[in-house]
Scaffold this active site. Structure first.
Site, PDB file in Angstrom:
ATOM      1  N   GLU A  28       3.451  -1.179  10.018  1.00 22.14           N
ATOM      2  CA  GLU A  28       3.510  -0.779  11.420  1.00 22.14           C
ATOM      3  C   GLU A  28       2.201  -0.188  11.955  1.00 22.14           C
ATOM      4  O   GLU A  28       2.185   0.913  12.492  1.00 22.14           O
ATOM      5  CB  GLU A  28       4.644   0.242  11.604  1.00 22.14           C
ATOM      6  CG  GLU A  28       5.994  -0.312  11.223  1.00 22.14           C
ATOM      7  CD  GLU A  28       7.102   0.709  11.363  1.00 22.14           C
ATOM      8  OE1 GLU A  28       8.103   0.397  11.998  1.00 22.14           O
ATOM      9  OE2 GLU A  28       6.966   1.821  10.819  1.00 22.14           O
TER      10      GLU A  28
HETATM   11  C1  ACM Z   1       8.888   0.827   6.977  1.00 24.22           C
HETATM   12  O1  ACM Z   1      10.114   1.007   7.029  1.00 24.22           O
HETATM   13  N1  ACM Z   1       8.173   0.963   8.084  1.00 24.22           N
HETATM   14  C2  ACM Z   1       8.213   0.469   5.748  1.00 24.22           C
END
Ligand code: ACM
Length: 705
Positions: free
Chosen positions: A347
């Protein structure tokens, strides 16, 4: 939607050997091994006589019940050829003290003083060599229980630890006392990487939380603690080279290095690897609070209280960034001995990269066409550093870019496909998608999720690249008080998926064993069960919490990431002490209720009808208790409409059972009205849902026919 929680939601869809000489020993070992070769794998089903009484989890690869029992007495002498500082010696001491605690027996042997093998020894253990805490190590063991003697053997001490846990799990009791059923078990794991992620960043988890959960992990044969140590909300490790990291990035809540060493030692004693994760280059606000000069914008930065994906991100275009990481990784790769080091990589929000003209210039100059390419550049630079410090890299599936060396491990959180794609290209992987225990889903759902499903299109060689999986305990909505109840007992079902043969998938049997394992986890200090009444007392400000317990037993927190969209804005300072936090992720009572309903629908038996109506009466009468408590405890006000919905469902249920017993069809107008009420009672209240709802609906559905 850019919140990590929401984006994650979108993807969510287991002889005797009084040895005087080596030769004698080898012969005995060969015979012992031979005797096991004739044992067939046991698939655990209700038609397996005897097997159902073994409350083993994870269930072993091969079990052969041989009949009879070994009776436990105070003359239970344990012996093995180990020194006091061996893993196994410590494990045998823990084993004996747990056995004593559970049975109340005053064992004659001073097991803490040493465990020499002598004529009195009735439980004898042996291993060939110390195990290495690396993927692929031998963790197998052989356990044989005869009426006079118990023997446990393993190639490595790691296998022996597993055998000790198995032996504790088969301890049984009858009116005559405690005993071990006679059996032979030959066991080894299906997957070598059986992990649990604990997020210490979103909410700090003190040392004792980590330690008790390590003990619980070893009880169910999990062997990797993936320790999520940094994120936007907190940097949790003392750094001697960059002390501002823990001083400014943690609100004072961090692990001292001495504590980390202590935890790693305990983990090693338990046969558990500790893989640290420093999530980079995004999820990094806490670092940049301390060292804004490495960020992509000038700052200043503040510790993030909100959850989700935030914009602060390291600057990959500056050489000084890599000098910083060189020193940082030198320190941390020394502190954490595991061969693997997790660099996160999930992310990454490119906003600040786009806003910084120097970064854009750098990308042009280096022919980096997009931000994903820039992250790949950053990863390659960090990988060089990790390699210099003799570590292998693991990261979330976003780290995958062509050209990365084949010794990295990809952790798939966005879907099974990333794991398959990686394996097709020759990369090792572990699965976390489907094991997000923070989403408070049922144990069944996680249990049936398989890192290597039967319809996998991978070749046998590619299948070997799937090392296993990890359950993930993200900590946005848990505190040290509630984390155990989110972790356990559901993680034990996941542990079985990682350890046991893939054919072991009987859900009802899993639940039956899970209840027993849940009890024994308390022996390791896990407070998943005991914290609930404590939390309810605090909510009620009263010792009279019977009514709240009744409601809590049939209520569950809303699933997935729904708590974030129920009106409250959660951040790291939000109280996690409400009724919803005291509820277990999964109501086993509702599961039982549903089964009762199904049985009743099948047989329309009067006794069954009375039992179901008994449940409804209890829930109906409960409502007044909740109303009374809420009158004096404002924090409980939100539970009144939830309890009212339970009342409604119970009223519908009683009427439905009566009609079904009479065998009369229901009036269409009555049905319409009841279905309307049913839908109303389905709505979440106080971030909870009533888990008995499907059972009531099944009764009404029956009247439709
Ligand atoms: C995640 O759950 N962003 C690895």
């Amino acid at each position: 939607m850019l919140s990590s929680e929401i984006s994650k939601a979108g993807f969510f869809p287991g002889a005797r050997f009084f040895v005087k000489s080596r030769v004698y020993y080898s012969v005995i070992l060969a015979l012992f091994m031979f005797s096991f070769s004739s044992i067939l794998p046991v698939s655990l089903r209700a038609d397996q006589p005897g097997a159902l009484n073994l409350n083993l989890m994870p269930y072993p690869a091969r079990v052969n019940l041989t009949g009879g029992e070994f009776r436990l007495t105070e003359k239970f002498y344990v012996g093995g050829h180990v020194k006091p500082d061996h893993r196994v010696f410590k494990a045998a001491c823990r084993f004996m003290s747990r056995l004593a605690a559970r049975t109340g027996l005053f064992f004659e042997q001073d097991y803490l003083a040493g465990q020499p093998v002598n004529d009195q020894t009735v439980f004898l253990y042996h291993f060939e060599r110390p195990g290495q805490l690396v993927p692929g190590e031998d963790e197998s063991y052989l356990l044989e229980i005869n009426p006079e003697k118990i023997e446990l053997k393993a190639k490595t001490d790691l296998g022996l630890l597993h055998g000790l846990e198995t032996l504790l799990q088969v301890l049984s009791a009858d009116s005559a006392g405690y005993y071990f059923p006679c059996l032979q078990i030959e066991d080894s794991p299906r997957f070598t990487w059986r992990g649990l992620l604990i997020d210490s960043s979103r909410h700090f988890m003190p040392v004792e939380v980590i330690k008790r959960n390590l003990l619980a992990m070893s009880a169910v044969k999990l062997n990797v603690l993936h320790w999520h140590l940094s994120d936007d909300q907190g940097f949790r490790v003392e750094s001697k080279s960059f002390p501002r990291l823990h001083q400014l990035g943690s609100d004072g809540l961090y692990y001292r290095q001495a504590e980390i060493i202590d935890i790693i030692q305990l983990a090693s004693d338990l046969g558990i690897r500790v893989v640290p994760e420093f999530d980079l280059p995004g999820h990094s606000t806490s670092w940049l609070v301390a060292y804004p000069e490495y960020g992509s914008l000038p700052g200043p930065y503040q510790l993030e209280r909100k959850f989700g994906v935030s914009s602060p991100v390291f600057n990959p275009a500056e050489e000084k960034t890599y000098k910083f990481f060189d020193r940082f990784l030198k320190e941390m790769t020394f502190l954490f001995p595991d061969p693997y080091f997790h660099l996160g990589g999930d992310e990454v929000e490119p906003k600040h990269w786009k806003e910084n003209p120097e970064i854009q210039k750098f990308m042009k100059k280096n022919k980096i066409s997009d931000e994903a390419g820039l992250q790949a550049y950053f990863n390659r630079r960090l990988l060089q550093l990790l390699t210099k410090y003799h570590k292998k890299m693991i990261g979330w599936d976003e780290i995958y870019q062509p050209g990365l060396p084949k010794n990295i491990v990809i952790q798939s959180w966005r879907g099974q496909q990333a794991l398959v794609d990686g394996a097709k290209k020759g990369y090792q992987g572990i699965l976390s998608n489907g094991y997000y225990i923070d989403l408070v889903e049922s144990a069944e759902r996680h249990y049936l999720n398989d890192p290597l499903p039967s319809d996998s299109l991978l070749t046998p060689e590619e299948k070997k690249l799937i090392l296993g999986g990890e359950a993930t305990m993200w900590a946005e909505l848990v505190t040290p008080e509630t984390v155990d109840s989110r972790l356990w007992p559901r993680s034990a079902a996941i542990a079985e998926r990682f350890w046991s043969p893939k054919e072991i998938r009987d859900v009802d049997d899993m639940y039956k064993r899970l209840r027993i394992i849940s009890l024994s986890l308390e022996e390791n200090g896990i407070n998943h069960l005991k914290n609930q009444p404590m939390m309810l007392r605090r909510l009620a400000q009263s010792y009279e919490i019977g009514g709240l317990e009744v409601l809590a037993r049939v209520a569950e927190p809303v699933k997935g990431y729904a708590r974030h969209s129920q009106g409250k804005t959660y951040n790291s300072l939000a109280p996690l002490t409400r009724f919803v936090d005291a509820c277990f992720p999964e109501s086993l009572e509702a599961r039982d209720f549903r089964q009762k309903v199904e049985k009743f629908i099948g047989n329309r038996d009067l006794r069954q009808a009375e039992e179901i109506k008994g449940c409804f009466r209890l829930w109906q009468e409960n409502h007044q208790k909740i109303v009374r408590l809420a009158n004096f405890s404002p924090i409980l006000k939100e539970t009144v409409p939830l309890s009212a919905s339970l009342l409604t469902l119970s009223q519908i249920g009683v009427e439905a059972v009566d009609l079904l017993m009479k065998g009369k069809p229901a009036e269409p107008s009555w049905l319409e009205e009841k279905f309307k009420q049913l839908e109303e009672a389905r709505k979440s209240v106080a971030e909870c849902q009533l888990a008995i709802w499907p059972g009531v609906k099944a009764l009404l559905d029956c009247l439709k026919k």
